[in-house]
Design an enzyme around this catalytic site. Structure first.
Site, PDB file in Angstrom:
ATOM      1  CG  ASN B  75     -15.486  24.678 -51.785  1.00 35.34           C
ATOM      2  OD1 ASN B  75     -15.130  25.535 -51.263  1.00 35.34           O
ATOM      3  ND2 ASN B  75     -14.853  23.459 -51.489  1.00 35.34           N
ATOM      4  CG  ASN B 134      -9.914  23.888 -42.661  1.00 32.98           C
ATOM      5  OD1 ASN B 134      -8.919  23.578 -43.456  1.00 32.98           O
ATOM      6  ND2 ASN B 134     -10.844  24.414 -42.929  1.00 32.98           N
ATOM      7  CB  CYS B 137      -9.441  25.524 -46.526  1.00 33.23           C
ATOM      8  SG  CYS B 137     -10.378  26.016 -47.344  1.00 33.23           S
ATOM      9  CB  CYS B 345     -19.632 -11.556 -75.734  1.00 30.39           C
ATOM     10  SG  CYS B 345     -18.816 -10.304 -77.087  1.00 30.39           S
ATOM     11  CB  CYS B 355      -6.386  -5.473 -76.362  1.00 30.16           C
ATOM     12  SG  CYS B 355      -5.230  -6.774 -76.006  1.00 30.16           S
ATOM     13  CB  CYS B 381      -3.390 -12.372 -72.434  1.00 32.06           C
ATOM     14  SG  CYS B 381      -4.619 -11.764 -71.186  1.00 32.06           S
ATOM     15  CB  CYS B 384      -2.781  -5.424 -68.802  1.00 28.77           C
ATOM     16  SG  CYS B 384      -3.978  -5.089 -70.020  1.00 28.77           S
ATOM     17  CB  CYS B 387      -9.977  -6.702 -72.230  1.00 27.29           C
ATOM     18  SG  CYS B 387      -9.277  -8.030 -71.062  1.00 27.29           S
ATOM     19  CB  CYS B 391     -15.773  -5.603 -70.780  1.00 25.35           C
ATOM     20  SG  CYS B 391     -17.213  -6.626 -71.150  1.00 25.35           S
TER      21      CYS B 391
END
Lengths: 444, 425
Positions: B75, B134, B137, B345, B355, B381, B384, B387, B391
């Site tokens: 805004n 405030n 802002c 899956c 990956c 692997c 991390c 994946c 997914c």
């Protein structure tokens, strides 16, 4: 007018017009955005593999999502120049949308067909011609049949710079897209405007009223052109083999469907109060559903096996049913009854599977009153027009290798006249593959 | 049923859900509608000195993401554009009619002691429960030496808070700007000045997009744009981090925090509270869907507390702060390996390509009888999580802890750390 026989104007013209409106209206911008957002942009996407023309579906959907509609449309048309009509007529429920991972996840695939239409419609509305021809090669190719196979082949060859002449037996191009698809699937003369776009590339001349075996000979084409592509349809409609099969009121479903497509005012077409359609494929569905839409009061599809054996998809079966068609399984017609020289009823025998799985009659009969019988029990390839000089056949159709080349050097074939699924999208792929092979055959 | 009543810097409210100082709290009509809908409190849209400021058309920009509207919101509206006297009389009326709700008044006046004294006196007369300064802002007012122009200078923060605390008996909440390198500097300054609480975050300086036809930043005002203040769901992670940073800071310890930034659901609120917030303030979610979202916020928070066994807000407030540690305190011997539930899956391949292209080549793409099969190569692997995030199927990929047999080891103790401090030394 004959109340019991065939009559036009059974229901008001405006009702009939509404009945034949687009069965799957175009997506709005917002609908397309929501539908496109559901695509996961899969790696090695199963939908691509399920498309006979191998359209990169995730890529074109991403184009829709990002506002790149031109890129989306061209991704589609690069793989399938009939992408606009395939978006409307493909049985996506057994092709791309069945393979969609969303089907596995939630039984609700991404609306691939509708999105494909969204993108291609946009391109056509802009009157964009994204394709141009390579420098002219001076090679000439004859294409027989202006259906999806022939025109897909012609378009690909013309893009490569070759000069193509298409010979079409009918007075209009399009093949089954023009004559064989239910009217509510291809409204607003879409088949013709799509072909105008395809021919707009240039380099493709079409000669109408040229029919193999009548005013066209394969031998002459082989002599006068550098290569020939046969994109022939199935000209023979299978017969029931029952006495009375030529009675008034008995017709081939494909002829009924063609007449519907060609009628500018469908309310002028005669239809019976009671119609019986025999068969289990999409032709049977299209004929029966359209019979209802024309004003027939009772329409039955009778198929000699169970619902799972019908080649019409479940979605198409449901379309017929929600339009008031009764589908009766496990019965076969055994006699036609006439009154005053006009079909009055069809006698059926119940069937059941025998030990080998064939449907055989069990001796019990029933009668369906019908003043119209539409036969949709398949078509077959008619090789006679190719005469003795024709290519080798296999299983009643033209035998081809993986490039679409027939037993005759320089003669290629695709579409319904070769083995494979009888689908527009498959015909397009045949034409596309053959065009590449012809290009190589010409020494490029 | 869980008790959601809160007392925040001495201000009581029936639930921790307050409306933030913003357009939804600009006047009596809106605030009454909010209280009727069930909001526990409201911070009245910022009052300034007369003559009132002037606003533009348009005022808002928004970021949609993949079909979701207002994932981020911006805004360029300023403080209230109504005369001070009108606001004060409405505040008085609302507080009288709704004595059980928290009614806090946001203030922004020039950086002069007299100005603050004058307006504090006027607000005190309304019976309001407290004031919020405030200092956040980031647009329009900051160029006039107010808002974030104050919040970005800790010494000013401390000075103004001190003036205010001397001038009023009302609790003073200091609203902090995130447009600063280290949120602890103004937070500590507020505390030094005697603030009763802080609230954060205010909006983040932003351009929500560019209109490529007009070649102008959005939102566009007559062909031109200016930077705005960004808020909504997109800023929640930034807000959580700043809230948590203050909550765990020993200098700020026990300073009440009103959490603000992308809160749209009871779960968002619970997360802020778990990181130390005593109340939460909401704006964008209400501007998107209306005040009745608070019904599910109240209900959902209470139901979750019942399930989790918390009877009062204080029972879980700050519970996650002790687990918000510095990177060097994480256990480097902790291992996880991705596990793909092959039954769940859907074969989209997103784990593989994420990956393969961008991480550790630890998910193989295979075909088993023509069917796609994605399999984790455990040895590759690194745990991390990429994946699992890519997914689209809930719980299909889980990160399974793998026992390493090795004791907890942090960077502080790690042999690769040139500055390691051996426990024995």
């Amino acid at each position: 007018m004959d109340g019991d026989g065939l009559s036009a104007h059974r229901i008001p013209r405006d009702v009939i017009a509404a009945n034949f409106a687009d069965c799957a209206p175009a997506l709005s911008h917002d609908e397309a955005q929501v539908a496109a957002a559901r695509c996961y942009f899969c790696h090695d996407a199963p939908c691509i593999e399920a498309c006979p023309t191998g359209i990169d579906i995730p890529l074109f959907i991403r184009g829709i999502a990002t506002g790149n509609l031109k890129g989306a449309a061209q991704t589609i048309l690069d793989a399938n120049i009939f992408g606009g009509s395939c978006a409307r007529v493909c049985p996506t429920e057994i092709l791309c949308q069945r393979a969609c991972v969303r089907t596995a996840q939630e039984e609700k695939p991404v609306a691939i067909g509708a999105l494909q239409r969204h993108a291609t419609d946009w391109l056509f509305a802009q009157k964009l011609q994204p394709y141009s021809r390579a420098p002219a090669t001076s090679r000439r190719i004859a294409v027989v049949g202006a259906g999806p196979a022939g025109l897909a082949c012609a378009h690909a060859l013309a893009r490569l710079g070759h000069s193509v002449t298409v010979f079409e037996a009918r007075e209009k191009p399009g093949g089954l897209n023009e004559y064989g698809i239910a009217a509510y699937k291809l409204v607003d003369d879409f088949a013709q405007s799509e072909i105008a776009f395809i021919l707009g590339l240039g380099g493709i001349a079409v000669e109408y009223g040229r029919s193999l075996g009548q005013n066209l000979a394969l031998s002459a084409l082989r002599q006068n052109f550098d290569a020939v592509f046969l994109g022939l349809g199935l000209a023979g409609a299978n017969r029931l083999g029952l006495p009375g099969e030529d009675l008034p009121g008995v017709a081939n479903a494909i002829d009924f469907i063609a007449a519907l497509r060609q009628a500018t005012d469908k309310s002028t077409l005669p239809i019976a109060r009671q119609v019986v359609v025999v068969g289990g494929g999409n032709t049977a569905i299209d004929a029966a559903t359209q019979a209802r839409k024309l004003g027939a009061e009772e329409v039955s599809i009778v198929y000699r096996r169970g619902p799972e054996a019908m080649s019409a998809t479940l979605e198409e079966q449901e379309r017929a049913q929600v339009n008031g068609v009764t589908i009766r399984h496990w019965a076969t017609p055994v006699a036609l009854e006439a009154v005053a020289g006009q079909l009055a009823a069809v006698v059926f025998e119940h069937t059941r599977p025998d030990s080998a799985g064939r449907a055989v009659g069990n001796g019990e009969r029933f009668v369906l009153p019908a003043q119209m019988l539409l036969k949709a029990i398949g078509q077959h390839f008619l090789p006679e027009p190719l005469a003795t000089e024709g290519p080798r056949l296999e299983g009643g159709r033209i035998a081809v290798n993986k490039d679409g080349e027939t037993s005759l050097p320089g003669v290629f074939a695709g579409g319904d006249c070769i083995a494979g699924p009888d689908l527009t999208v498959q015909a397009v792929e045949n034409g596309k593959i053959a065009a590449r092979a012809i290009h190589r055959h010409l020494g490029f | 049923m869980a008790d959601l009543a809160t007392t925040f810097a001495g201000i009581r409210s029936p639930n921790p859900f307050w409306l933030a100082s913003a357009p939804p709290t600009d006047k009596e009509y809106n605030v009454v509608r909010a209280f009727r809908a069930g909001w526990g409190g409201a911070v009245w849209k910022t009052l300034g000195e007369d003559p009132p400021i002037v606003n533009t058309a348009s005022r808002y920009g928004a970021v949609s993401f993949n079909g979701a509207r207002i994932a981020g919101f911006s805004n360029i509206e300023l403080i209230t554009d109504r005369p001070l006297a009108v606001n004060l009389s409405e505040i008085k009326a609302v507080k009288r009619a709704w004595p059980d709700r928290a009614l806090v008044v946001s203030l922004m006046v020039p950086c002069a002691e007299e100005s603050w004294k004058r307006i504090l006196g006027a607000v005190e007369d309304t019976g309001a429960d407290g004031v919020e300064l405030n200092f956040g802002c980031p647009h329009g007012m900051s160029e006039r030496g107010m808002g974030s122009a104050v919040g970005q200078v800790p010494d000013y923060v401390e000075m103004v808070v001190r003036w205010c605390k001397q001038a009023t008996r009302m609790p003073v909440i200091v609203k902090l700007t995130p447009n600063i390198t280290d949120i602890l500097a103004p937070a500590r300054a507020a505390r030094r000045g005697g603030a009763d609480a802080v609230s954060l975050i205010n909006t983040v300086q932003s351009i929500t997009g560019v209109d490529l036809d007009l070649m102008a930043p959005m939102p566009v005002v007559d062909g031109q744009g200016t930077h705005g203040g960004y808020c909504g769901p997109a800023v929640k992670p930034i807000a959580l981090c700043m809230v948590a940073g203050i909550a765990r800071d020993s200098e700020c310890a026990s300073l009440p925090i009103s959490g603000i930034g992308g809160i749209a659901t009871w779960r968002d609120a619970a997360e802020f509270i778990a990181l130390g917030a005593g109340t939460v303030q909401v704006c964008t979610a209400a501007m998107h869907r209306g005040f009745r979202i608070v019904t599910d916020m109240i209900d959902g928070l209470a139901n979750w507390m019942d399930r989790a066994g918390y009877r009062r807000i204080e029972d879980f407030r700050g519970r996650a702060v002790r687990n918000f540690v510095h990177w060097e305190d994480l256990n480097l011997n902790y291992r996880t390996v991705a596990h793909i539930d092959q039954d769940l899956c859907i074969r989209c391949g997103l784990c593989h390509i994420a990956c393969e292209d961008t991480a550790h080549q630890a998910i193989a793409a295979r075909r088993a009888n023509g069917r796609r099969q994605y399999e984790v190569i455990a040895a590759e692997c690194v745990g991390c999580n990429l994946c699992a995030h890519a997914c689209p199927v809930e719980d299909c990929i889980s990160m399974v802890p793998v026992p390493t047999g090795r004791p907890r080891l942090t960077w502080k103790q790690h042999p690769n750390n040139p500055e390691r401090r051996e426990a024995a030394e």
